[in-house]
Motif scaffolding. Structure first.
Motif, PDB file in Angstrom:
ATOM      1  N   SER A  48     -14.144   8.239  24.605  1.00  0.00           N
ATOM      2  CA  SER A  48     -13.465   9.022  23.570  1.00  0.00           C
ATOM      3  C   SER A  48     -13.293   8.222  22.287  1.00  0.00           C
ATOM      4  N   GLY A  49     -13.236   8.929  21.162  1.00  0.00           N
ATOM      5  CA  GLY A  49     -12.965   8.289  19.888  1.00  0.00           C
ATOM      6  C   GLY A  49     -11.564   7.699  19.853  1.00  0.00           C
ATOM      7  N   SER A  50     -10.636   8.322  20.563  1.00  0.00           N
ATOM      8  CA  SER A  50      -9.259   7.825  20.587  1.00  0.00           C
ATOM      9  C   SER A  50      -9.188   6.431  21.197  1.00  0.00           C
ATOM     10  N   PHE A  51      -9.928   6.225  22.282  1.00  0.00           N
ATOM     11  CA  PHE A  51      -9.949   4.910  22.925  1.00  0.00           C
ATOM     12  C   PHE A  51     -10.581   3.873  21.998  1.00  0.00           C
ATOM     13  N   ALA A  52     -11.713   4.231  21.409  1.00  0.00           N
ATOM     14  CA  ALA A  52     -12.423   3.283  20.546  1.00  0.00           C
ATOM     15  C   ALA A  52     -11.604   2.910  19.315  1.00  0.00           C
ATOM     16  N   SER A  53     -10.982   3.896  18.686  1.00  0.00           N
ATOM     17  CA  SER A  53     -10.247   3.601  17.459  1.00  0.00           C
ATOM     18  C   SER A  53      -8.959   2.835  17.735  1.00  0.00           C
ATOM     19  N   THR A  54      -8.302   3.117  18.861  1.00  0.00           N
ATOM     20  CA  THR A  54      -7.096   2.363  19.213  1.00  0.00           C
ATOM     21  C   THR A  54      -7.457   0.916  19.507  1.00  0.00           C
ATOM     22  N   ASN A  55      -8.613   0.709  20.130  1.00  0.00           N
ATOM     23  CA  ASN A  55      -9.091  -0.657  20.346  1.00  0.00           C
ATOM     24  C   ASN A  55      -9.456  -1.330  19.040  1.00  0.00           C
ATOM     25  N   GLY A  56      -9.645  -0.543  17.974  1.00  0.00           N
ATOM     26  CA  GLY A  56      -9.933  -1.115  16.667  1.00  0.00           C
ATOM     27  C   GLY A  56      -8.711  -1.727  16.018  1.00  0.00           C
ATOM     28  N   TRP A  57      -7.579  -0.965  16.026  1.00  0.00           N
ATOM     29  CA  TRP A  57      -6.394  -1.506  15.355  1.00  0.00           C
ATOM     30  C   TRP A  57      -5.516  -2.356  16.273  1.00  0.00           C
ATOM     31  N   GLY A  58      -5.667  -2.200  17.594  1.00  0.00           N
ATOM     32  CA  GLY A  58      -4.834  -2.955  18.524  1.00  0.00           C
ATOM     33  C   GLY A  58      -4.869  -4.461  18.321  1.00  0.00           C
ATOM     34  N   PRO A  59      -6.071  -5.065  18.229  1.00  0.00           N
ATOM     35  CA  PRO A  59      -6.140  -6.513  18.033  1.00  0.00           C
ATOM     36  C   PRO A  59      -5.528  -6.968  16.707  1.00  0.00           C
ATOM     37  N   ILE A  60      -5.568  -6.103  15.693  1.00  0.00           N
ATOM     38  CA  ILE A  60      -4.987  -6.459  14.396  1.00  0.00           C
ATOM     39  C   ILE A  60      -3.469  -6.490  14.497  1.00  0.00           C
ATOM     40  N   LEU A  61      -2.898  -5.497  15.180  1.00  0.00           N
ATOM     41  CA  LEU A  61      -1.453  -5.503  15.422  1.00  0.00           C
ATOM     42  C   LEU A  61      -1.060  -6.728  16.242  1.00  0.00           C
ATOM     43  N   GLN A  62      -1.866  -7.035  17.241  1.00  0.00           N
ATOM     44  CA  GLN A  62      -1.594  -8.182  18.102  1.00  0.00           C
ATOM     45  C   GLN A  62      -1.539  -9.478  17.293  1.00  0.00           C
ATOM     46  N   LYS A  63      -2.507  -9.647  16.389  1.00  0.00           N
ATOM     47  CA  LYS A  63      -2.551 -10.854  15.566  1.00  0.00           C
ATOM     48  C   LYS A  63      -1.416 -10.879  14.557  1.00  0.00           C
ATOM     49  N   ASP A  64      -1.142  -9.723  13.937  1.00  0.00           N
ATOM     50  CA  ASP A  64      -0.089  -9.653  12.914  1.00  0.00           C
ATOM     51  C   ASP A  64       1.279 -10.006  13.470  1.00  0.00           C
TER      52      ASP A  64
END
Length: 399
Positions: A48-64
């Motif tokens: 799903s696009g939802s899974f792919a896009s959440t995996n896109g911003w997740g690592p950025i939130l994690q780093k921030d």
């Protein structure tokens, strides 16, 4: 209803128990609120696009923020709902507005579950959907589906998808659900990917799919490719029928997804990040603030992430019938993106959710008092549910 005026609305071809156990955090100190060390977010399956896009911003939130972010794919809408509202091992869930309606109103299997009020935390995406056939199919228009004996894929994993094909599709074609059942042979599919692949595998003639999912790119590249049946926006009678059964979608021209879908008239299904209403206000506030202020950092991580801007969220709020979490509301007020009119409809939405929760809770209590096990296939149980929710207003996109 004037459907033709909606063409621009698609815009594009469209353990966490600690989170809830920390105790209330005053919003006055929301800026200092620290997110839990582990943030688990549930999404639909890996294709799903939802899974792919959440995996896109997740690592950025994690780093921030220096926390661990885990994205958990769960193809079963019911199981993901249980994990969010019963097991509480998800902090957020990416869920369609259509599915939220089913969950709130207790439609289908949800009628058997303890109702838990939910709130919108942020807008995720506006996924374009339509009806797809194989590239060598003899079907070229929606009207071609009126011929008898056609096989229609039916995703068993999502009540709104079942409603779209068993009820919405016949209604669009001017048929009753009973006429549709006689007209079509519904082919069950246990997952979203299986549901879509049926048309290129020769097991179904037409399937209801999202244009942006990765499986569609795979299908488009298969021998013969795929083709989409345009749902003419000028056919107001057909759309009125479809929206009776899928009242949370928005008709429009598809501008995002596989190339074969672009320019075709279809619909948008908005996906939202939602959470139980009783999560801490400061958690919702902190997430809303990050989604807004970090947009430029994560918008390029996936095409759907561009649909998480404040502007897109704000547009959606102008037609959403679903309540927004108080923490998110507080942040929107701070940046002057929340109006008195918003406050009015949001309070009305909260009251509407509460009325459904009260009625469904009473139905479950009566059923158990009479020794009737909650079962969506038990006519006795469903009669009790219908009695308690009778007269309640359902949720529908504010067009």
């Amino acid at each position: 209803m004037k459907v033709t005026s909606l063409k621009t609305l698609l815009g594009v071809s469209l353990s966490l128990a600690g989170v809830l156990a920390l105790g209330p955090v005053n919003l006055v100190h929301a800026d200092e609120y620290a997110l839990p060390n582990l943030l688990v977010i549930g999404t639909p399956g890996t294709s799903s696009g939802s899974f792919a896009s959440t995996n896109g911003w997740g690592p950025i939130l994690q780093k921030d923020l220096g926390i661990n972010v885990r994205v958990v794919p769960e193809d079963s809408e019911v199981q993901r709902h249980k994990r969010l509202t019963e097991r509480r091992d998800l902090a957020l869930s990416s869920v369609s507005a259509a599915e939220l309606r089913f969950q709130i109103q207790g439609i289908g299997h949800y009628a058997t579950m303890t109702p838990v009020p939910q709130r919108v935390i942020w807008h995720h995406n506006d996924t374009p959907w339509g009806f797809v056939v194989s590239g060598d199919s003899d079907l070229h228009t929606m009207d071609d589906l009126k011929q008898g004996g056609l096989r229609v894929a039916q995703g068993q994993f999502s009540p709104p998808m079942i409603a779209a094909v068993r009820d919405g599709l016949p209604a669009y074609l001017g048929m009753t659900p009973e006429e549709g059942a006689a007209q079509f042979d519904f082919v069950p599919a246990s997952s979203y990917v299986e549901n879509c692949r049926t048309v290129v595998e020769g097991r179904a003639d037409v399937a209801y799919c999202a244009t942006i999912s990765s499986v569609m790119a795979e299908m488009e590249g298969a021998p013969g490719g795929i083709r989409w049946l345009s749902m003419d926006l000028d056919n107001t009678q057909a759309w009125a029928g479809f929206l009776e059964h899928r009242p949370m979608v928005v008709p429009g021209t598809i501008k995002m997804g596989v190339s074969s879908s672009k320019g075709i008239d279809g619909l948008a299904s908005n996906f939202l990040y939602a959470a139980p209403a009783d999560i801490e206000d400061a958690f919702a506030y902190r997430m809303a603030k990050w989604f807004h202020q970090s947009f430029d950092q994560y918008k390029g991580s996936h095409p759907l992430s561009t649909r998480m801007s404040l502007e897109v969220f704000r547009e959606y709020l102008d037609r959403s019938p679903l309540p927004v979490h108080e923490g998110t509301v507080r942040y929107l007020k701070e940046i002057n993106a929340w109006t008195e009119e918003d406050e009015k409809w949001n309070q009305e939405a909260i009251e509407k959710v509460d009325s459904w929760v009260v009625a469904r809770t009473a139905a479950l209590a009566e059923a158990r008092a009479n020794g009737i096990k909650p079962d969506a296939n038990d006519e006795r149980f469903m009669a009790i549910v219908k009695k308690h929710v009778k007269g309640l207003e359902g949720f529908r996109t504010r067009l």
